[in-house]
Design a protein around this motif. Structure first.
Motif, PDB file in Angstrom:
ATOM      1  N   THR A 100       0.866  -1.188   0.000  1.00 48.70           N
ATOM      2  CA  THR A 100       0.000   0.000   0.000  1.00 48.70           C
ATOM      3  C   THR A 100       0.896   1.230   0.000  1.00 48.70           C
ATOM      4  O   THR A 100       2.125   1.138   0.111  1.00 48.70           O
ATOM      5  CB  THR A 100      -0.909   0.063   1.248  1.00 48.70           C
ATOM      6  N   GLY A 101       0.253   2.402  -0.091  1.00 46.60           N
ATOM      7  CA  GLY A 101       0.997   3.652  -0.088  1.00 46.60           C
ATOM      8  C   GLY A 101       1.313   4.101  -1.493  1.00 46.60           C
ATOM      9  O   GLY A 101       0.979   3.403  -2.465  1.00 46.60           O
ATOM     10  N   SER A 102       1.955   5.263  -1.613  1.00 38.72           N
ATOM     11  CA  SER A 102       2.226   5.765  -2.949  1.00 38.72           C
ATOM     12  C   SER A 102       3.704   6.037  -3.153  1.00 38.72           C
ATOM     13  O   SER A 102       4.431   6.380  -2.222  1.00 38.72           O
ATOM     14  CB  SER A 102       1.395   7.027  -3.219  1.00 38.72           C
ATOM     15  N   TYR A 103       4.143   5.796  -4.390  1.00 40.50           N
ATOM     16  CA  TYR A 103       5.531   6.056  -4.786  1.00 40.50           C
ATOM     17  C   TYR A 103       5.474   6.873  -6.058  1.00 40.50           C
ATOM     18  O   TYR A 103       4.934   6.425  -7.053  1.00 40.50           O
ATOM     19  CB  TYR A 103       6.272   4.723  -4.999  1.00 40.50           C
ATOM     20  N   ARG A 104       5.993   8.098  -5.983  1.00 38.15           N
ATOM     21  CA  ARG A 104       6.077   8.925  -7.192  1.00 38.15           C
ATOM     22  C   ARG A 104       7.533   9.073  -7.572  1.00 38.15           C
ATOM     23  O   ARG A 104       8.356   9.429  -6.729  1.00 38.15           O
ATOM     24  CB  ARG A 104       5.465  10.310  -6.939  1.00 38.15           C
ATOM     25  N   TYR A 105       7.835   8.772  -8.838  1.00 39.85           N
ATOM     26  CA  TYR A 105       9.177   9.010  -9.357  1.00 39.85           C
ATOM     27  C   TYR A 105       9.055  10.064 -10.432  1.00 39.85           C
ATOM     28  O   TYR A 105       8.381   9.850 -11.441  1.00 39.85           O
ATOM     29  CB  TYR A 105       9.795   7.730  -9.940  1.00 39.85           C
ATOM     30  N   ASP A 106       9.672  11.227 -10.194  1.00 39.77           N
ATOM     31  CA  ASP A 106       9.625  12.317 -11.159  1.00 39.77           C
ATOM     32  C   ASP A 106       8.179  12.622 -11.565  1.00 39.77           C
ATOM     33  O   ASP A 106       7.881  12.832 -12.741  1.00 39.77           O
ATOM     34  CB  ASP A 106      10.447  11.937 -12.401  1.00 39.77           C
ATOM     35  N   GLY A 107       7.280  12.585 -10.572  1.00 42.91           N
ATOM     36  CA  GLY A 107       5.884  12.918 -10.835  1.00 42.91           C
ATOM     37  C   GLY A 107       5.047  11.757 -11.344  1.00 42.91           C
ATOM     38  O   GLY A 107       3.831  11.861 -11.453  1.00 42.91           O
ATOM     39  N   ILE A 108       5.684  10.626 -11.650  1.00 37.97           N
ATOM     40  CA  ILE A 108       4.938   9.465 -12.153  1.00 37.97           C
ATOM     41  C   ILE A 108       4.487   8.614 -10.978  1.00 37.97           C
ATOM     42  O   ILE A 108       5.282   8.297 -10.088  1.00 37.97           O
ATOM     43  CB  ILE A 108       5.831   8.601 -13.068  1.00 37.97           C
ATOM     44  N   ALA A 109       3.172   8.241 -10.963  1.00 37.76           N
ATOM     45  CA  ALA A 109       2.679   7.344  -9.916  1.00 37.76           C
ATOM     46  C   ALA A 109       3.098   5.928 -10.271  1.00 37.76           C
ATOM     47  O   ALA A 109       2.457   5.260 -11.068  1.00 37.76           O
ATOM     48  CB  ALA A 109       1.162   7.455  -9.798  1.00 37.76           C
ATOM     49  N   VAL A 110       4.225   5.483  -9.684  1.00 34.64           N
ATOM     50  CA  VAL A 110       4.833   4.215 -10.093  1.00 34.64           C
ATOM     51  C   VAL A 110       3.926   3.026  -9.808  1.00 34.64           C
ATOM     52  O   VAL A 110       3.852   2.084 -10.589  1.00 34.64           O
ATOM     53  CB  VAL A 110       6.199   4.030  -9.391  1.00 34.64           C
ATOM     54  N   GLN A 111       3.163   3.089  -8.684  1.00 32.96           N
ATOM     55  CA  GLN A 111       2.353   1.912  -8.348  1.00 32.96           C
ATOM     56  C   GLN A 111       1.219   1.693  -9.343  1.00 32.96           C
ATOM     57  O   GLN A 111       0.591   0.647  -9.341  1.00 32.96           O
ATOM     58  CB  GLN A 111       1.805   2.009  -6.908  1.00 32.96           C
ATOM     59  N   GLU A 112       0.978   2.708 -10.220  1.00 34.07           N
ATOM     60  CA  GLU A 112      -0.068   2.510 -11.224  1.00 34.07           C
ATOM     61  C   GLU A 112       0.484   1.957 -12.544  1.00 34.07           C
ATOM     62  O   GLU A 112      -0.286   1.651 -13.453  1.00 34.07           O
ATOM     63  CB  GLU A 112      -0.799   3.840 -11.490  1.00 34.07           C
ATOM     64  N   LEU A 113       1.807   1.857 -12.641  1.00 30.36           N
ATOM     65  CA  LEU A 113       2.393   1.346 -13.884  1.00 30.36           C
ATOM     66  C   LEU A 113       2.241  -0.176 -13.956  1.00 30.36           C
ATOM     67  O   LEU A 113       2.233  -0.851 -12.932  1.00 30.36           O
ATOM     68  CB  LEU A 113       3.888   1.690 -13.963  1.00 30.36           C
ATOM     69  N   ASP A 114       2.130  -0.697 -15.203  1.00 26.94           N
ATOM     70  CA  ASP A 114       2.092  -2.154 -15.322  1.00 26.94           C
ATOM     71  C   ASP A 114       3.526  -2.692 -15.457  1.00 26.94           C
ATOM     72  O   ASP A 114       4.498  -1.928 -15.466  1.00 26.94           O
ATOM     73  CB  ASP A 114       1.204  -2.592 -16.490  1.00 26.94           C
ATOM     74  N   VAL A 115       3.628  -3.998 -15.562  1.00 26.73           N
ATOM     75  CA  VAL A 115       4.940  -4.655 -15.574  1.00 26.73           C
ATOM     76  C   VAL A 115       5.850  -4.079 -16.666  1.00 26.73           C
ATOM     77  O   VAL A 115       7.024  -3.798 -16.439  1.00 26.73           O
ATOM     78  CB  VAL A 115       4.761  -6.173 -15.790  1.00 26.73           C
ATOM     79  N   ASN A 116       5.275  -3.909 -17.858  1.00 21.24           N
ATOM     80  CA  ASN A 116       6.077  -3.423 -18.974  1.00 21.24           C
ATOM     81  C   ASN A 116       6.538  -1.991 -18.781  1.00 21.24           C
ATOM     82  O   ASN A 116       7.676  -1.644 -19.068  1.00 21.24           O
ATOM     83  CB  ASN A 116       5.273  -3.503 -20.274  1.00 21.24           C
ATOM     84  N   GLN A 117       5.612  -1.160 -18.273  1.00 16.59           N
ATOM     85  CA  GLN A 117       5.974   0.243 -18.066  1.00 16.59           C
ATOM     86  C   GLN A 117       7.079   0.371 -17.024  1.00 16.59           C
ATOM     87  O   GLN A 117       7.971   1.200 -17.145  1.00 16.59           O
ATOM     88  CB  GLN A 117       4.733   1.037 -17.646  1.00 16.59           C
ATOM     89  N   ARG A 118       7.006  -0.501 -16.007  1.00 15.99           N
ATOM     90  CA  ARG A 118       8.067  -0.465 -15.002  1.00 15.99           C
ATOM     91  C   ARG A 118       9.401  -0.901 -15.603  1.00 15.99           C
ATOM     92  O   ARG A 118      10.443  -0.325 -15.303  1.00 15.99           O
ATOM     93  CB  ARG A 118       7.694  -1.347 -13.797  1.00 15.99           C
ATOM     94  N   ALA A 119       9.343  -1.912 -16.496  1.00 17.18           N
ATOM     95  CA  ALA A 119      10.575  -2.361 -17.157  1.00 17.18           C
ATOM     96  C   ALA A 119      11.172  -1.212 -17.964  1.00 17.18           C
ATOM     97  O   ALA A 119      12.390  -1.000 -17.966  1.00 17.18           O
ATOM     98  CB  ALA A 119      10.282  -3.556 -18.058  1.00 17.18           C
ATOM     99  N   LEU A 120      10.303  -0.461 -18.637  1.00 13.57           N
ATOM    100  CA  LEU A 120      10.796   0.646 -19.469  1.00 13.57           C
ATOM    101  C   LEU A 120      11.356   1.770 -18.607  1.00 13.57           C
ATOM    102  O   LEU A 120      12.342   2.418 -18.964  1.00 13.57           O
ATOM    103  CB  LEU A 120       9.685   1.159 -20.382  1.00 13.57           C
TER     104      LEU A 120
END
Ligand SMILES: Nc1ncnc2c1ncn2[C@@H]1O[C@H](COP(=O)(O)OP(=O)(O)OP(=O)(O)O)[C@@H](O)[C@H]1O
Ligand SMILES: [Mg+2]
Lengths: 404, 235
Positions: free
Chosen positions: B67-87
């Motif tokens: 749970t909780g939120s992680y933003r990297y450079d304004g991107i909500a990382v926990q909402e990214l899918d597997v591929n987007q995280r790989a990229l």
């Protein structure tokens, strides 16, 4: 992306070449087996076809007795007369040539060489009907035929056995009790299902009747060879000949035929369809071994996914997507199996070349089976590479990295 | 020092991570709040099992929070899918692992090249950059050697070169000097500080040693899955 995957796949294959070899060994053997079996099968079918058509073009062989066979009981069944042959040629539509034949076995002697040979007495049409080519010398003339001259045309085996390397033309050989001049040598035909076709001597029918056996009766023709015209309906020709002969032999409607007609084309079709079936059967058995080879690929790829879990984890951590990992493993499997397929085809071609020399079968290169085998082996790679590739792609990067 | 950038590069809010389920469930992170600005060099310390690696893995997009939120450079990382995280890993993040994690039977050059392969760079460019990165860590003459032919410190430097070669905005290093002697540790830390100072790479580093943490500008202490203290070093 595909190039990239190919580059990575080739790098991984080269890194462990022994494992790669063991992985594809099954495919190599499978492809080699399939291609060898099918190529040899085709060569056999071809050879059978050639030899049968070598017996004669559109040949119908008319014999006394109820059925075809070397020793069908024909006791009490009359042979044919020369007039039968003349009438068949004159009256039956679709008949191109007819040759009455009288056969007998004689001892033949030239100098110190002697052997027992089947001697055929017939007309000049005999050579054309049976597809005999003259290698040397000539066939007998009409005048020689009419006079029953002491001349003979010998087969290649007789030439080799009696004369070795000597030129037989003009020489005199003794056939039975008569001395005959050799005027021609036949081109070799080779072995057929029924033995050595080249172990033969052909003389004019009149010669065998007057000089060798003596004229025993008007019904002394043991066989009539008939050549149907190209494109003629042989079934109709056979029916017409049957009707004519039943009449000439005074058969009542309730009596069975006391002669039979052997159609070489039909026999050729039967034989080649049975060799084709053999080929498919052997091909199928070899195909199963290819399938087993594919399972071998899957097995080793699955093991290597486990073995390479850390590698996959590293790739994922460095930014490879699941799709790229899937593609890498799939391309690896396909590359391996395709290379295995090519190796198998090369081995098979070498094997077929060697074997066809050994058993003296003309080698027939069949592009279709080679292309099919290649694509089949690539397909084996896709089919059996997919499960391991998907397993690799589904790994979680953290779990994969932690794997020891 | 540079002016402080306007918005944080990394921001965590009430981040939790639970391993396992039911009775076996274990909460490794219990609500972490953390903000890191671009260009910072942060050391993360704490006792064994406190959740440092868990935190680094989530920050490096290798793992997902519960749970909780992680933003990297304004991107909500926990909402990214597997591929987007790989990229995101491919294009922005670099990782230096505690256990090197180099490909076995693979030359140093090929190891360093690996992330560039996934960036689809042409072969020549890949080689050039990989050689440069190896030279930057002082291994120009070892590019043909495979990991088994390199010392521990050299292997770690190859791993650093591999993380640097893509010029990531952010570099995560989980105990980069964990199993190195003090001389090698010194060399590696000088190298990392230089990267931070000269190229402006944001650096998050886990360590157990105070003198290693001293190279950073800020130390975050983790205890039982929570941030126990967070203080900037005296300049
Ligand atoms: N995959 C997992 N499943 C269950 N528990 C885990 C898992 N990974 C880590 N843990 C637990 O989570 C806690 C935090 O682990 P973590 O690896 O983050 O610790 P750490 O602070 O990095 O320790 P160290 O300094 O020893 O590396 C530990 O108690 C560990 O047992
Ligand atoms: Mg740890």
């Amino acid at each position: 992306m595909l190039w990239n995957a190919l580059a990575i796949a080739i790098r991984e294959i080269r890194r462990n070449i022994t494992r790669a070899f063991l992985t594809v060994l099954g495919v190599i053997i499978g492809v080699a087996a399939v291609v060898t079996m099918v190529t040899l099968g085709h060569a056999t079918t071809n050879a059978v076809k050639n030899q049968i058509s070598g017996l004669g073009s559109n040949l119908l062989a008319l014999r006394p007795g109820a059925g075809f066979g070397p020793r069908m009981p024909s006791a009490g069944v009359p042979d044919f007369s020369e007039q039968d042959a003349v009438l068949i040629l004159e009256q039956i539509a679709g008949v191109a040539a007819v040759a009455p034949i009288r056969n007998a076995s004689f001892s033949t002697v030239y100098l110190n060489n002697a052997r027992s040979t089947n001697v055929t007495g017939s007309t000049v049409s005999y050579f054309g009907i049976h597809n005999w080519k003259i290698a040397d010398g000539r066939v007998f003339t009409d005048a020689e035929y009419r006079s029953g001259a002491a001349v003979c045309v010998i087969g290649n085996t007789v030439k080799k056995e009696l004369f070795a390397s000597e030129n037989p033309i003009g020489a005199k050989i003794r056939i039975g009790t008569a001395a005959c001049e050799v005027i021609g040598v036949l081109s070799a035909k080779g072995q057929a299902g029924m033995g050595d076709q080249d172990d033969t001597i052909v003389v004019p029918l009149t010669t065998i009747q007057r000089r060798l056996l003596g004229k025993t009766s008007n019904h002394d023709i043991g066989q009539i060879a008939i050549s149907a015209q190209d494109g003629a309906d042989t079934t109709a020709v056979i029916a017409d000949i049957t009707a004519l002969l039943r009449q000439r032999r005074n058969l009542q409607p309730n009596q069975d035929n006391n002669f039979n007609i052997f159609d070489t084309r039909q026999i050729a079709d039967t034989l080649s369809s049975s060799t084709k079936m053999m080929t498919s059967l052997l091909g199928a058995v070899a195909g199963i071994s290819l399938l087993v080879g594919g399972i071998g690929i899957m097995n080793i790829m699955l093991v290597s996914v486990t073995e390479r879990t850390r590698e996959i984890g590293i790739r994922l951590a460095l930014g490879a997507t699941a799709g790229e990992v899937l593609l890498q493993f799939l391309v690896e499997a396909i590359t391996l199996s395709s290379v295995g397929g090519i190796a198998g085809i090369l081995i098979a071609l070498a094997l077929c070349g060697g074997l066809s020399l050994l058993i003296q079968l003309p080698f027939v290169f069949d592009a279709q089976i080679n292309v099919t085998a290649f694509f089949f082996s690539a397909a084996v790679g896709i089919l059996f590479g997919f499960a391991p590739a998907r397993r690799a792609a589904r790994l979680d990067p953290i779990d994969a990295l932690r794997h020891e | 020092m540079n002016a402080i950038p306007p918005r944080p590069l990394i921001s965590l809010e009430r981040l939790t991570k639970t391993y396992g389920q039911g009775d076996a469930a274990f909460q490794a992170l219990r609500g972490v709040d953390l903000t890191v600005r671009a260009g910072e060099f942060v050391a993360i310390m704490g006792p064994s099992g406190s959740g440092k690696s868990t935190l680094m893995n989530i920050l490096g997009c290798l793992d997902t929070p519960t749970t909780g939120s992680y933003r990297y450079d304004g991107i909500a990382v926990q909402e990214l899918d597997v591929n987007q995280r790989a990229l995101l890993r491919r294009h922005a993040l670099g990782f230096i692992f505690q256990g090197f994690n180099l490909l076995a039977r693979t030359s140093a050059l090929e190891n360093v090249e690996l992330p560039l392969l996934y960036r689809r760079l042409p072969r020549k460019v890949r080689h050039e950059k990989a050689r440069e990165a190896l030279a930057a860590v002082g291994l120009a003459d070892k590019h043909r050697n495979t990991p088994s032919e390199l010392s521990g410190g050299q292997q770690q430097r190859v791993a650093i070169a591999r993380a640097l070669v893509t010029e990531p905005r952010t570099l995560f290093a989980d105990e980069p000097t964990g199993n190195l002697d003090s001389t090698t540790t010194g060399e590696i830390m000088e190298l990392l500080s230089k990267l931070n100072a000269q190229r402006g790479i944001t650096l998050l580093m886990v360590t157990h040693e105070d003198d290693v943490a001293a190279y950073a500008q800020r130390t975050v202490h983790v205890k039982d899955g929570l941030i126990a203290s967070d203080r900037a070093h005296a300049a």
